[in-house]
Design a protein around this motif. Sequence first.
Motif, short mmCIF file in Angstrom:
data_model
loop_
_atom_site.label_atom_id
_atom_site.label_comp_id
_atom_site.label_asym_id
_atom_site.label_seq_id
_atom_site.Cartn_x
_atom_site.Cartn_y
_atom_site.Cartn_z
N GLN A 103 0.95 -1.18 0.03
CA GLN A 103 0.03 -0.12 0.04
C GLN A 103 0.79 1.40 0.07
N LEU A 104 0.76 2.21 -1.09
CA LEU A 104 1.62 3.21 -1.12
C LEU A 104 0.92 4.35 0.09
N VAL A 105 1.79 5.04 0.66
CA VAL A 105 1.01 5.84 1.77
C VAL A 105 1.83 7.33 1.73
N VAL A 106 2.71 7.41 0.91
CA VAL A 106 3.18 8.93 0.48
C VAL A 106 3.18 9.10 -0.96
N ASP A 107 2.97 10.39 -1.23
CA ASP A 107 2.59 11.02 -2.59
C ASP A 107 3.60 10.71 -3.52
N PRO A 108 3.30 10.18 -4.78
CA PRO A 108 4.25 9.85 -5.94
C PRO A 108 5.53 10.88 -6.11
N TYR A 109 4.86 12.11 -6.23
CA TYR A 109 5.64 13.36 -6.32
C TYR A 109 7.05 13.35 -5.14
N GLN A 110 6.46 13.24 -4.07
CA GLN A 110 7.55 13.16 -3.01
C GLN A 110 8.48 11.84 -2.97
N VAL A 111 7.87 10.85 -3.56
CA VAL A 111 8.98 9.64 -3.60
C VAL A 111 9.85 9.82 -4.67
N LEU A 112 9.54 10.37 -5.60
CA LEU A 112 10.38 10.54 -7.05
C LEU A 112 11.37 11.55 -6.52
N GLU A 113 11.21 12.67 -5.81
CA GLU A 113 11.92 13.72 -5.51
C GLU A 113 12.97 13.19 -4.58
N ARG A 114 12.52 12.47 -3.65
CA ARG A 114 13.32 12.03 -2.65
C ARG A 114 14.30 10.74 -3.17
N PHE A 115 14.06 9.90 -4.16
CA PHE A 115 14.94 8.75 -4.33
C PHE A 115 15.38 8.99 -5.90
N LEU A 116 14.95 9.82 -6.68
CA LEU A 116 15.46 10.19 -7.85
C LEU A 116 16.13 11.48 -8.01
N TRP A 117 15.30 12.42 -8.14
CA TRP A 117 15.60 13.72 -8.48
C TRP A 117 16.64 14.21 -7.35
N ARG A 118 16.64 13.98 -6.28
CA ARG A 118 17.48 14.64 -5.22
C ARG A 118 18.53 14.07 -5.55
N GLN A 119 18.74 12.55 -5.61
CA GLN A 119 19.97 11.83 -5.71
C GLN A 119 20.60 11.95 -7.13
N ASN A 120 19.95 12.68 -8.02
CA ASN A 120 20.62 12.83 -9.48
C ASN A 120 20.78 11.21 -10.06
N ALA A 121 19.75 10.44 -9.64
CA ALA A 121 19.64 9.03 -10.29
C ALA A 121 18.41 8.82 -11.08
N ASN A 122 18.61 7.77 -11.94
CA ASN A 122 17.53 7.48 -13.04
C ASN A 122 16.88 6.14 -12.70
N PHE A 123 17.39 5.38 -11.60
CA PHE A 123 16.91 4.10 -11.32
C PHE A 123 17.18 3.77 -9.72
N ALA A 124 16.18 3.57 -8.84
CA ALA A 124 16.28 3.29 -7.52
C ALA A 124 15.61 1.97 -6.99
N ILE A 125 16.01 1.36 -6.15
CA ILE A 125 15.59 -0.10 -5.44
C ILE A 125 16.14 0.06 -4.19
N SER A 126 15.30 -0.58 -3.40
CA SER A 126 15.88 -0.55 -1.66
C SER A 126 16.49 -1.97 -1.59
N ARG A 127 17.66 -1.96 -1.10
CA ARG A 127 18.32 -3.29 -0.80
C ARG A 127 17.71 -4.15 0.26
N HIS A 128 18.06 -5.32 0.34
CA HIS A 128 17.53 -6.20 1.36
C HIS A 128 17.85 -5.68 2.74
N TYR A 129 16.90 -6.05 3.67
CA TYR A 129 17.16 -5.55 5.06
C TYR A 129 18.08 -6.56 5.70
N ARG A 130 18.45 -7.70 5.48
CA ARG A 130 19.38 -8.46 5.93
C ARG A 130 20.55 -8.95 5.35
N ARG A 131 20.03 -9.39 3.92
CA ARG A 131 21.06 -10.16 3.20
C ARG A 131 21.50 -9.32 1.99
#
Length: 569
Positions: free
Chosen positions: A366-394
Amino acid sequence: MNGGSLGLRSGSYGLLQNINGAIAGGGISKSLSNVRKSSTKMLSVIREKERPLPNAWYRYIGCRKFSMLLLIAFALLVFALGSFVVNKDSTSPNVLQRIGTLGIVPYVNGGHHEASQILGEKDKKKDENRFQIPAFKGASVLPFRHPCVNFTFSPPPPPTRRRLGPRPCPVCYLPVDQAIASMPSSSSASPVLHNLTYVLNENPIKSEPHGGSDFGGYPSLKQRNDSFDIKESMAVHCGFIKGSKPGHGTGFDFDESDLAELQQFHDIIVASAIFGNYDVIQQPQNISEEAKKNIPFYMFVDEETEAFMKNRSILSSSKRVGLWRIVVIHNVPYSDARRNGKVPKLLLHRIFPNVRYSIWIDGKLQLVVDPYQVLERFLWRQNANFAISRHYRRFDVFVEAEANKAAGKYDNSSIDEQVDFYKKEGLTPYSEAKLPITSDVPEGCVLIKEHIPITNLFTCLWFNEVDRFTSRDQLSFAIVRDKIMTKVDWSINMFLDCERRNFVIQSYHRDLLEQMPPPVPAVVRRPPALPNTRGKTPGKRIPRRGRDRRSGSSRHRKAAASNRDRNFF
């Protein structure tokens, strides 16, 4: 109250004393003369005290005022010089580069800082609408200084008996209006690769023993190896091999009305999928009015899931469930529902050829944050064009493979075959030697992507590995990423898993939800009411029970006996 008034009061008090003394002694005339002299002397003293300040005192105060004015002028001069030096240094390329390393990131496109402050007069008109990070209202910040640059957070607390899994951590998002203003006006530059096309084959034939499908086209090992040789123009296998365009006679087919809608231009889309009636549809929350108006939310479902939703009256003829626009898939290419879900997950750029940015979330999220805010945080602010989270343990592919085998995610022989193949290609266990790469294993339930040739190539080749080997995309992620990174200057923003858990909430799959017992209604235990002593007549005792009653009676008897003794005496 000043010194003069204090002196007048003490003089009047002395004058009365002299008059009283003279009357008491009988020498009134003599005393009056003495009184007249003393009063004249005191008045002269009063005039001396009330005389204006001398000129020396004025000169002293004038010097102090002049010194203060001189100090103020000197401070203003220092402030002006400091501001000039800061403004001069902040526009130099070295400072811009240093700011970028500190996390104060201006948007960079093709290696050129898009900041009108350092552009020549010729380029200012051309780039006047380029990216600028707005500051918070009422705050004065330096150019390029992002409001979240000093944001820090503590790591999530360790697991407890009540909550064993990982937890979310705080994330600094810009307000929605500032996030919208942060969206770049033009696409990022794609390193080396500028023109990407896709292989079409009406009759794909399997010529090698490895896996594959009619939908993927059975690329040979030579074709696979050639696809990692990045060039300016490339043609690669990327699903939808049959037919003239994706979704039209290719397998994974759409209705004609849906096919026309998917061709439309959008800056941003959000997409998800449910196949095999495997998940319960989750409605996004905290979505701004701007996002509801401008960002479509697409949910891909197969015919089985569609039938279930219609039987439960969830889906109507409008093809909408809340914010989600439902797109029904016909002729799914795989018998495994989870493998069918990899098609929209990794090949969104083929389904939506005219989209700039996409956010993919698995059907259980379930998405609970606005898409504009997600893109700004993980793409535009980082000057990135692909973002994915790393595994929490491995962090290691080999450890991940053993975990998949232990959990029964796929048959063990297929996992072993895939890992052995990657070993022969040079995949090694993760170590610090791979830094700044922080992990080889993603938590692949969320993909944040800008649709440019290099990122489209990455997801195409990632899909080909999923089509050839197991559907566990965590196992094939690192080999594709590393092969591309050895050829071009490109990287992926692998952010913390606790940050991902900040903007999506994970639910259980439908089969697990149906096996769970219904929740037990919470019983509210109220504390016992205190005895109400209001309105009772004084002296009326509350009856006691048992031991308390006997001890109370004993105390009452002792008190009554002492009262009788006092009355007797």
